[in-house]
Design a protein around this motif. Structure first.
Motif, PDB file in Angstrom:
ATOM      1  N   GLN A 135      35.619 -65.452  38.809  1.00  0.00           N
ATOM      2  CA  GLN A 135      36.258 -66.602  38.164  1.00  0.00           C
ATOM      3  C   GLN A 135      36.255 -66.486  36.637  1.00  0.00           C
ATOM      4  O   GLN A 135      37.127 -67.055  35.974  1.00  0.00           O
ATOM      5  CB  GLN A 135      35.583 -67.896  38.619  1.00  0.00           C
ATOM      6  N   ILE A 136      35.298 -65.752  36.097  1.00  0.00           N
ATOM      7  CA  ILE A 136      35.300 -65.487  34.642  1.00  0.00           C
ATOM      8  C   ILE A 136      36.481 -64.574  34.307  1.00  0.00           C
ATOM      9  O   ILE A 136      37.263 -64.838  33.384  1.00  0.00           O
ATOM     10  CB  ILE A 136      33.974 -64.838  34.188  1.00  0.00           C
ATOM     11  N   ILE A 137      36.623 -63.503  35.076  1.00  0.00           N
ATOM     12  CA  ILE A 137      37.681 -62.518  34.832  1.00  0.00           C
ATOM     13  C   ILE A 137      39.069 -63.130  35.026  1.00  0.00           C
ATOM     14  O   ILE A 137      40.004 -62.849  34.271  1.00  0.00           O
ATOM     15  CB  ILE A 137      37.502 -61.288  35.766  1.00  0.00           C
ATOM     16  N   GLU A 138      39.200 -64.001  36.035  1.00  0.00           N
ATOM     17  CA  GLU A 138      40.524 -64.533  36.393  1.00  0.00           C
ATOM     18  C   GLU A 138      40.804 -65.931  35.836  1.00  0.00           C
ATOM     19  O   GLU A 138      41.737 -66.591  36.292  1.00  0.00           O
ATOM     20  CB  GLU A 138      40.674 -64.553  37.927  1.00  0.00           C
ATOM     21  N   LYS A 139      40.012 -66.367  34.866  1.00  0.00           N
ATOM     22  CA  LYS A 139      40.124 -67.759  34.390  1.00  0.00           C
ATOM     23  C   LYS A 139      41.534 -68.125  33.930  1.00  0.00           C
ATOM     24  O   LYS A 139      42.025 -69.219  34.210  1.00  0.00           O
ATOM     25  CB  LYS A 139      39.093 -68.038  33.283  1.00  0.00           C
ATOM     26  N   ASP A 140      42.215 -67.210  33.238  1.00  0.00           N
ATOM     27  CA  ASP A 140      43.564 -67.504  32.735  1.00  0.00           C
ATOM     28  C   ASP A 140      44.584 -67.550  33.868  1.00  0.00           C
ATOM     29  O   ASP A 140      45.517 -68.358  33.853  1.00  0.00           O
ATOM     30  CB  ASP A 140      43.990 -66.465  31.693  1.00  0.00           C
ATOM     31  N   LEU A 141      44.402 -66.675  34.854  1.00  0.00           N
ATOM     32  CA  LEU A 141      45.303 -66.646  36.010  1.00  0.00           C
ATOM     33  C   LEU A 141      45.049 -67.841  36.918  1.00  0.00           C
ATOM     34  O   LEU A 141      45.986 -68.421  37.475  1.00  0.00           O
ATOM     35  CB  LEU A 141      45.131 -65.340  36.794  1.00  0.00           C
ATOM     36  N   ASP A 142      43.776 -68.228  37.058  1.00  0.00           N
ATOM     37  CA  ASP A 142      43.425 -69.395  37.869  1.00  0.00           C
ATOM     38  C   ASP A 142      44.116 -70.660  37.349  1.00  0.00           C
ATOM     39  O   ASP A 142      44.509 -71.536  38.125  1.00  0.00           O
ATOM     40  CB  ASP A 142      41.905 -69.616  37.888  1.00  0.00           C
ATOM     41  N   ALA A 143      44.258 -70.744  36.028  1.00  0.00           N
ATOM     42  CA  ALA A 143      44.888 -71.919  35.418  1.00  0.00           C
ATOM     43  C   ALA A 143      46.367 -72.055  35.807  1.00  0.00           C
ATOM     44  O   ALA A 143      46.935 -73.145  35.760  1.00  0.00           O
ATOM     45  CB  ALA A 143      44.760 -71.842  33.897  1.00  0.00           C
ATOM     46  N   LEU A 144      46.985 -70.946  36.243  1.00  0.00           N
ATOM     47  CA  LEU A 144      48.403 -70.953  36.584  1.00  0.00           C
ATOM     48  C   LEU A 144      48.677 -71.401  38.013  1.00  0.00           C
ATOM     49  O   LEU A 144      49.800 -71.786  38.349  1.00  0.00           O
ATOM     50  CB  LEU A 144      48.992 -69.535  36.405  1.00  0.00           C
ATOM     51  N   TYR A 152      50.178 -67.660  44.808  1.00  0.00           N
ATOM     52  CA  TYR A 152      49.678 -66.356  44.338  1.00  0.00           C
ATOM     53  C   TYR A 152      50.664 -65.708  43.367  1.00  0.00           C
ATOM     54  O   TYR A 152      50.277 -65.046  42.411  1.00  0.00           O
ATOM     55  CB  TYR A 152      49.441 -65.405  45.519  1.00  0.00           C
ATOM     56  N   LYS A 153      51.955 -65.924  43.643  1.00  0.00           N
ATOM     57  CA  LYS A 153      53.003 -65.345  42.796  1.00  0.00           C
ATOM     58  C   LYS A 153      52.889 -65.850  41.356  1.00  0.00           C
ATOM     59  O   LYS A 153      53.106 -65.096  40.396  1.00  0.00           O
ATOM     60  CB  LYS A 153      54.381 -65.712  43.375  1.00  0.00           C
TER      61      LYS A 153
END
Length: 297
Positions: A68-77, A196-197
Motif C-alpha cells: 500500500q505504500i508503493i501503490e498509494k498513488d494508484l490506490d487513489a485512482l 483496475y484499468k
C-alpha cells in the motif's frame, strides 16, 4: 465517504490498522498455514501453533503494508482502494513504513523461533510480494504468476513449521494453492476490470474480459482439482487422503469448475464474482477436509 470514519477517532485508528494489514486476508492466510501445520505434525504443539499464527499474520501484514505504500498513488485512482488509509489521508507513509518494518522483523523473528526454514520461506514470501509482484502489476499479466508464489507459500509453510523439512508433501500443498490462485485472481480481475484499468493494472491473462481468459480459468481449475486428489494415490509421502475425503475434495473441485464454465458461458461480471466467492469457499473446504481426514483416518 470517509466523513463517518473520521468523526470517531478510536474506531478510525483500528479500522486503518485493519486496512493497512488487510486483516481479513491475513487471517485467511493464517488459516492456511495452521491447516498445513496440522497436516504435517505428529503431535500438536499449541505453542508452535500460536507462534505460527502470529508469525504468519505479521508476515502477511508486512507485505500488505509495503504494497500500500508503493501503490498509494494508484490506490487513489481506484474506487476499490481510494479509501485505504494512505490515499485517504488517515495515515502517513512514515507510519505505514514503521508498521511494515516492525511487522517484517516480528514475522521473520517469530517464524525463526519455530525453525530456520520457516523463517526463510516467510522472508522469501515478503520479498517476492513486495519487490516483484507489486511492481509487475502495472506492467504485465505475468504479475499474477509471480504473486501466486507468495500466495501459495502459507499452506506449505505450516508443514515446514511442523517438520522442519521441505519435500513432496509441502510441495504438493504449495502446488494446490498455487494453481487455485489463477481462477481466483482472474475472477477478481474480471469483475473489477474497469476499476483496475483506472490504476493501470494488468490482471487478466489476455488483458481482456474474453473467452481466452475464461478458458484459462477453466484450465487452472482442472489443474487445481487434479493436484487436490493426488494424495489418494500414495505418491505424496506422509500427505495422504482417504477415498471418502478424495471424493469430497473432487466434488468441491467440480463445484468450482461449474462456476468457471459458467464464466465462459455467460462472460459477465456477475459470473466472475460467483466464481471468486466459490473459489474462496473451495480452498477453505479442501483444507478442512484434508485436516479432518488426517485426524479421523
Amino acid at each position: 465517504m470517509s466523513k463517518s470514519k473520521t468523526t470517531i477517532a478510536k474506531p478510525s485508528v483500528l479500522s486503518d490498522f485493519k486496512e493497512i494489514t488487510k486483516m481479513r486476508l491475513a487471517l485467511s492466510v493464517v488459516f492456511s498455514s495452521l491447516a498445513g501445520y496440522l497436516l504435517g505434525v505428529e503431535t500438536v504443539d499449541f505453542k508452535t501453533l500460536t507462534l505460527l499464527a502470529f508469525g504468519g499474520y505479521f508476515m502477511v501484514g508486512a507485505s500488505n503494508a509495503f504494497n500500500q505504500i508503493i501503490e498509494k498513488d494508484l490506490d487513489a485512482l481506484m474506487d476499490r482502494t481510494k479509501n485505504r488509509p494512505i490515499p485517504a489521508g488517515h495515515m502517513s507513509v512514515n507510519t505505514a513504513f514503521i508498521i511494515a518494518t516492525l511487522f517484517t522483523i516480528l514475522g521473520i523473528g517469530i517464524l525463526y523461533t519455530i525453525n530456520k526454514q520457516t523463517a526463510m520461506f516467510g522472508a522469501i514470501s515478503i520479498f517476492i510480494y513486495t519487490c516483484m509482484y507489486t511492481p509487475l502489476k502495472t506492467k504485465t499479466p505475468i504479475a499474477v504468476f509471480v504473486g501466486a508464489i507468495p500466495g501459495a507459500i502459507p499452506f506449505m509453510l505450516g508443514w515446514v513449521a511442523a517438520t522442519n523439512d521441505f519435500g513432496i508433501e509441502p510441495g504438493t500443498l504449495f502446488a494446490l494453492q498455487f494453481f487455485w490462485q489463477f481462477p481466483h485472481f482472474w475472477a477478481i480481475g474480471w469483475f473489477l476490470y474497469d476499476d483496475y484499468k483506472k490504476g493501470g493494472f494488468f490482471m487478466l491473462p489476455t488483458g481482456k474480459q474474453d473467452k481466452g481468459t475464461a478458458v484459462q480459468c477453466i484450465m487452472y481449475t482442472i489443474w487445481t482439482i487434479l493436484v487436490s486428489i493426488v494424495p489418494v494415490f500414495g505418491f505424496t509421502g506422509r500427505l495422504q487422503l482417504s477415498v471418502v475425503a478424495m471424493v469430497l475434495v473432487l466434488l468441491a473441485g467440480l463445484w468450482m469448475l461449474y462456476y468457471a464454465i459458467g464464466l465462459f458461458k455467460k462472460m459477465t461480471e456477475k459470473a466472475a464474482k460467483q466464481l471468486m466467492l466459490v473459489s474462496v469457499s473451495y480452498i477453505t473446504l479442501v483444507q478442512i477436509i484434508y485436516v479432518v481426514d488426517k485426524f479421523i483416518r
